[in-house]
Design a protein around this motif. Structure first.
Motif, mmCIF file in Angstrom:
data_model
loop_
_atom_site.group_PDB
_atom_site.id
_atom_site.type_symbol
_atom_site.label_atom_id
_atom_site.label_comp_id
_atom_site.label_asym_id
_atom_site.label_seq_id
_atom_site.Cartn_x
_atom_site.Cartn_y
_atom_site.Cartn_z
ATOM 1 N N ILE A 1 -16.260 -113.287 -1.785
ATOM 2 C CA ILE A 1 -16.719 -112.920 -0.439
ATOM 3 C C ILE A 1 -17.597 -114.026 0.134
ATOM 4 C CG2 ILE A 1 -18.209 -111.304 0.833
ATOM 5 C CD1 ILE A 1 -17.228 -109.129 -1.184
ATOM 6 N N ARG A 2 -18.495 -114.565 -0.699
ATOM 7 C CA ARG A 2 -19.396 -115.640 -0.240
ATOM 8 C C ARG A 2 -18.589 -116.861 0.193
ATOM 9 N NH1 ARG A 2 -21.604 -119.804 -3.285
ATOM 10 N NH2 ARG A 2 -21.102 -118.751 -5.252
ATOM 11 N N ARG A 3 -17.593 -117.237 -0.554
ATOM 12 C CA ARG A 3 -16.804 -118.429 -0.229
ATOM 13 C C ARG A 3 -15.900 -118.216 0.980
ATOM 14 N NH1 ARG A 3 -17.119 -119.396 -6.015
ATOM 15 N NH2 ARG A 3 -18.165 -121.410 -6.271
ATOM 16 N N GLU A 4 -15.403 -116.997 1.136
ATOM 17 C CA GLU A 4 -14.567 -116.709 2.312
ATOM 18 C C GLU A 4 -15.366 -116.840 3.596
ATOM 19 O OE1 GLU A 4 -13.161 -112.810 1.492
ATOM 20 O OE2 GLU A 4 -11.912 -113.455 -0.204
ATOM 21 N N GLY A 5 -16.633 -116.472 3.564
ATOM 22 C CA GLY A 5 -17.520 -116.641 4.707
ATOM 23 C C GLY A 5 -17.233 -115.738 5.884
ATOM 24 N N LYS A 6 -16.502 -114.656 5.671
ATOM 25 C CA LYS A 6 -16.154 -113.750 6.763
ATOM 26 C C LYS A 6 -17.046 -112.514 6.814
ATOM 27 C CE LYS A 6 -11.281 -115.130 6.595
ATOM 28 N NZ LYS A 6 -9.883 -114.675 6.337
ATOM 29 N N ALA A 7 -17.576 -112.133 5.686
ATOM 30 C CA ALA A 7 -18.468 -110.971 5.592
ATOM 31 C C ALA A 7 -19.623 -111.332 4.668
ATOM 32 C CB ALA A 7 -17.706 -109.756 5.057
ATOM 33 N N MET A 8 -20.707 -110.587 4.782
ATOM 34 C CA MET A 8 -21.891 -110.832 3.942
ATOM 35 C C MET A 8 -22.259 -112.320 3.977
ATOM 36 S SD MET A 8 -20.902 -108.261 0.729
ATOM 37 C CE MET A 8 -22.550 -108.158 0.032
ATOM 38 N N LYS A 9 -22.335 -112.856 5.182
ATOM 39 C CA LYS A 9 -22.536 -114.289 5.364
ATOM 40 C C LYS A 9 -23.909 -114.767 4.897
ATOM 41 C CE LYS A 9 -19.359 -114.472 9.292
ATOM 42 N NZ LYS A 9 -19.188 -114.844 10.727
ATOM 43 N N TYR A 10 -24.756 -113.857 4.559
ATOM 44 C CA TYR A 10 -26.108 -114.188 4.109
ATOM 45 C C TYR A 10 -26.160 -114.507 2.606
ATOM 46 C CZ TYR A 10 -25.382 -109.269 3.048
ATOM 47 O OH TYR A 10 -24.839 -108.093 2.627
ATOM 48 N N LEU A 11 -25.061 -114.339 1.888
ATOM 49 C CA LEU A 11 -25.077 -114.472 0.432
ATOM 50 C C LEU A 11 -25.407 -115.896 -0.006
ATOM 51 C CD1 LEU A 11 -21.925 -112.373 -0.560
ATOM 52 C CD2 LEU A 11 -24.327 -111.761 -0.980
ATOM 53 N N ARG A 12 -26.219 -115.986 -1.064
ATOM 54 C CA ARG A 12 -26.491 -117.248 -1.742
ATOM 55 C C ARG A 12 -25.919 -117.172 -3.163
ATOM 56 N NH1 ARG A 12 -32.642 -119.084 0.249
ATOM 57 N NH2 ARG A 12 -32.078 -119.337 2.458
#
Length: 435
Positions: free
Chosen positions: A151-162
């Motif tokens: 999800i983090r790498r896709e960058g479409k949702a949960m864009k706040y992830l580190r």
């Protein structure tokens, strides 16, 4: 009422896992140049700094800085605000030659007589809880974080992830290790400071922090969990029920993380790397070690045997131990425990003797069987060394022999990844045990 068992996993951005991946990337690059190399590579990371140390015997030269920065960038530490990023962190190398005293125990004129690189005992485990013969708790813990990273790498949702994250899964079991339901899931994920306080007061800061955690929790429930469930077979999806407890960032916001928040060291996540606390562990870490170190190669061999025993229907659960003395090729101990789940008319001592006569457990044979002189290890260094999908892929190498080929001016080799997960002993086991 059942009993409960818990396993945890950590993401590729966890400080200790950053170290494991750098150590194994160094190992891979050395093997890409010289497959006969002997490597023991340790890494430490902290705020703005990577230290690579260890002992190496090789004809290759590799650029440690380039390897470390590539791994750090791939993981996702590529912003200066993380206080640890691929471009600006310092990289110190303290690698030196391997001791001749150690090499005397390994090197032989006849390769098949190669001694074990150290003493110790290694364990392998398998059970029927999942399709990949792994305990359900660790399998789910890994899957949660693999999906979170996707999800983090896709960058479409949960864009706040580190990149930094941890998971924990508690399963309620019925007698005989039969999963009844998932009792608790814990997700702690690093994130951007994506909701700012309206003013400088403590109350405003607290309100902003609570809103961030509420948002992350909602996204875990509505985005992450459904994605994980879609990847599971129907019988495991049924284990998610309305009484399941989910804790998300239970201490509050988690902005400061990664190597800036916690120093990382190679080899500190050995239970995450194996079976999540099921079975047993001999204590030796894997990453950064070439296959002459039986801590790694024999652990792979033990898993291979345990998995094939269960897949062949000999038992529902198997714990395998192999023990070595440094410099000695043949194992000094071999043990099988089917934990009362055997389906053959012989005891575990007899099962172990048949397996020992059938499978060559000398270090040379293990290395040859799984292709452990190939650059295959960086991928093992996050989300577990076991329960993965074996596959053969073309990889670039920098030497020529009868196993390599040239395409477009580059040298390649077909290499098997996670070969210890193959079920290639099932037929011979069935024949041997009359199944």
């Amino acid at each position: 009422m059942g009993y409960y068992f818990t396993s945890e996993s950590v993401s590729e951005g966890h400080p200790d896992k950053v170290c494991d991946q750098i150590s194994d990337a160094v190992l891979d690059e050395i093997l890409r140049n010289d497959p006969k190399s002997k490597v023991a590579c340790e890494t430490l990371v902290t705020t703005g700094l990577v230290v690579v140390a260890g002992e190496i015997r090789t004809n290759a030269y590799v650029e440690i800085q380039d390897i470390a920065r590539r791994v750090i960038d791939r993981i996702g530490y590529n912003k200066s605000e993380y206080q640890f990023d691929a471009q600006s962190c310092g990289v110190l190398s303290a690698l030196h030659g391997q001791s001749n005293d150690i090499y005397m125990g390994v090197g032989r004129k006849k390769p098949e007589e190669q001694g074990a690189g150290d003493q110790g005992m290694m364990f392998g485990f398998a059970c029927k809880e999942t399709e990949n013969y792994m305990p359900l708790t660790i399998d789910l813990a890994h899957l949660l974080l693999m999906e979170l990273a996707a999800i983090r790498r896709e960058g479409k949702a949960m864009k706040y992830l580190r990149p930094d994250a941890k998971s924990q899964v508690t399963v309620e079991y019925e007698e005989g290790w039969k999963p009844k339901r998932i009792d608790t899931i814990v997700i702690s994920t690093q994130h951007d400071d994506f909701i700012k306080p309206t003013d400088n007061s403590e109350e405003a800061q607290h309100e902003a922090d609570v809103r961030m955690v509420d948002k992350i929790e909602a996204d875990v429930l509505n985005i992450l969990i459904p994605r994980v469930k879609r990847k599971l077979p129907a019988k495991l999806r049924k284990l998610f029920d309305q009484d399941m407890k989910i804790f998300v960032n239970p201490t509050g916001k988690f902005v400061i993380g990664g190597p800036h928040g916690d120093t990382g060291v190679t080899g500190r996540k050995i239970i995450v790397d194996t079976y999540g606390g099921r079975g047993a562990h001999g204590g030796g870490a894997f990453s950064g070690k070439d296959s002459s170190k039986v801590d790694r190669s024999a652990a792979y061999a033990a898993r291979h045997i345990a998995k094939n025993l269960v897949a062949a229907g000999i038992c529902d659960q198997a714990l395998v131990q192999i023990a070595y003395a440094i410099g000695i090729a043949e194992p000094v101990g071999f043990y099988v425990n089917t934990e009362g789940t055997s389906h053959v008319k012989m005891n575990d001592v007899e099962i172990a003797q048949k397996i020992k006569n059938l499978v060559d457990l000398r270090p040379y044979a293990i290395v040859k069987r799984f292709g452990l002189t190939n650059p295959i290890f960086e991928e093992t260094a996050s989300y577990g060394h076991f329960g993965r999908q074996p596959e053969t892929r073309k990889v670039e190498v920098y030497y020529k022999d009868r196993t390599t080929f040239v395409e477009d001016g580059k040298i390649y080799k077909n290499v098997e990844f996670f070969g210890w997960e193959k079920l290639d002993l099932v037929d011979s086991f069935k024949k041997t045990f009359g199944i």
